[in-house]
Each structure stands twice: as C-alpha cells, then as structure tokens.
Design an enzyme around this catalytic site. Structure first.
Site, PDB file in Angstrom:
ATOM      1  N   SER A   7     -25.676   9.123  27.379  1.00 11.05           N
ATOM      2  CA  SER A   7     -26.588  10.082  26.753  1.00 11.05           C
ATOM      3  C   SER A   7     -27.264   9.400  25.574  1.00 11.05           C
ATOM      4  O   SER A   7     -26.673   8.534  24.917  1.00 11.05           O
ATOM      5  CB  SER A   7     -25.854  11.350  26.304  1.00 11.05           C
ATOM      6  OG  SER A   7     -24.801  11.036  25.418  1.00 11.05           O
TER       7      SER A   7
ATOM      8  N   MET B 275     -19.619   9.169  28.185  1.00  9.97           N
ATOM      9  CA  MET B 275     -19.501   8.090  27.237  1.00  9.97           C
ATOM     10  C   MET B 275     -20.266   6.923  27.795  1.00  9.97           C
ATOM     11  O   MET B 275     -20.190   6.693  28.985  1.00  9.97           O
ATOM     12  CB  MET B 275     -18.046   7.880  26.967  1.00  9.97           C
ATOM     13  CG  MET B 275     -17.302   6.558  27.008  1.00  9.97           C
ATOM     14  SD  MET B 275     -17.928   5.181  26.172  1.00  9.97           S
ATOM     15  CE  MET B 275     -17.362   3.932  27.255  1.00  9.97           C
ATOM     16  N   PRO B 276     -20.981   6.222  27.044  1.00  9.21           N
ATOM     17  CA  PRO B 276     -21.230   6.319  25.617  1.00  9.21           C
ATOM     18  C   PRO B 276     -22.457   7.165  25.283  1.00  9.21           C
ATOM     19  O   PRO B 276     -23.291   7.446  26.142  1.00  9.21           O
ATOM     20  CB  PRO B 276     -21.446   4.874  25.190  1.00  9.21           C
ATOM     21  CG  PRO B 276     -21.930   4.174  26.400  1.00  9.21           C
ATOM     22  CD  PRO B 276     -21.370   4.909  27.584  1.00  9.21           C
ATOM     23  N   HIS B 277     -22.535   7.504  24.002  1.00  8.65           N
ATOM     24  CA  HIS B 277     -23.671   8.253  23.475  1.00  8.65           C
ATOM     25  C   HIS B 277     -24.366   7.375  22.446  1.00  8.65           C
ATOM     26  O   HIS B 277     -23.716   6.788  21.592  1.00  8.65           O
ATOM     27  CB  HIS B 277     -23.219   9.556  22.814  1.00  8.65           C
ATOM     28  CG  HIS B 277     -24.334  10.287  22.153  1.00  8.65           C
ATOM     29  ND1 HIS B 277     -25.286  10.983  22.867  1.00  8.65           N
ATOM     30  CD2 HIS B 277     -24.680  10.395  20.852  1.00  8.65           C
ATOM     31  CE1 HIS B 277     -26.159  11.508  22.015  1.00  8.65           C
ATOM     32  NE2 HIS B 277     -25.813  11.150  20.784  1.00  8.65           N
TER      33      HIS B 277
END
Length: 77
Positions: free
Chosen positions: A41, A1-3
């Site tokens: 990501s 997290m986060p994406h």
C-alpha cells in the site's frame, strides 16, 4: 505489508502520475521484500511548507534517525 508513505510539499498529481508512481514504487518494493503486489500500500501525504519542520523533520527525521536508510541534506535557501 509493506506500507509506504511519501510526505511532500503539496502538488497536484494527475491520476496517470499517481498510477505511474504507484507502479514504480511497487516494483521496487517487490524487488526488495518477499511479498506480492497486492500486499503493498502507498499513501501520498501533502504537508505545507511552513509546517514541514514541525510535522516531518522533527518527528520523522530527528526523532527517528535510527530508522532512516537515507538522511536528508537540507540546505538553507
């Protein structure tokens, strides 16, 4: 997290451009979220211009307006 997902009109990014974009976005995410770089990501999702309204504006902007931290100002050309 986060994406992070970036939907955009199709464009050919070089590997260098992708790496620079990933590094810059990751840096911003790290400044604003309590996480580490390996947890971030990022995806690039090309959407054809004729499909933009149906695939992006309606489901991502109109129907989820409460989640936007910056709304678009689309102008007719």
């Amino acid at each position: 997290m986060p994406h992070v997902t970036i939907k955009h009109f199709p464009r050919n990014f070089t590997h260098q451009e992708q790496q620079r974009l990933a590094a810059e976005i990751t840096a911003l995410v790290l400044e604003n979220f309590d996480t580490h770089g390996d947890a971030v990501s990022i995806a690039l999702e090309p959407v054809e211009k004729p499909e933009w309204h149906e695939k992006v504006v309606v489901p991502e902007v109109t129907e989820r307006a409460e989640l936007l931290i910056k709304a678009p100002n689309y102008r007719k050309q």
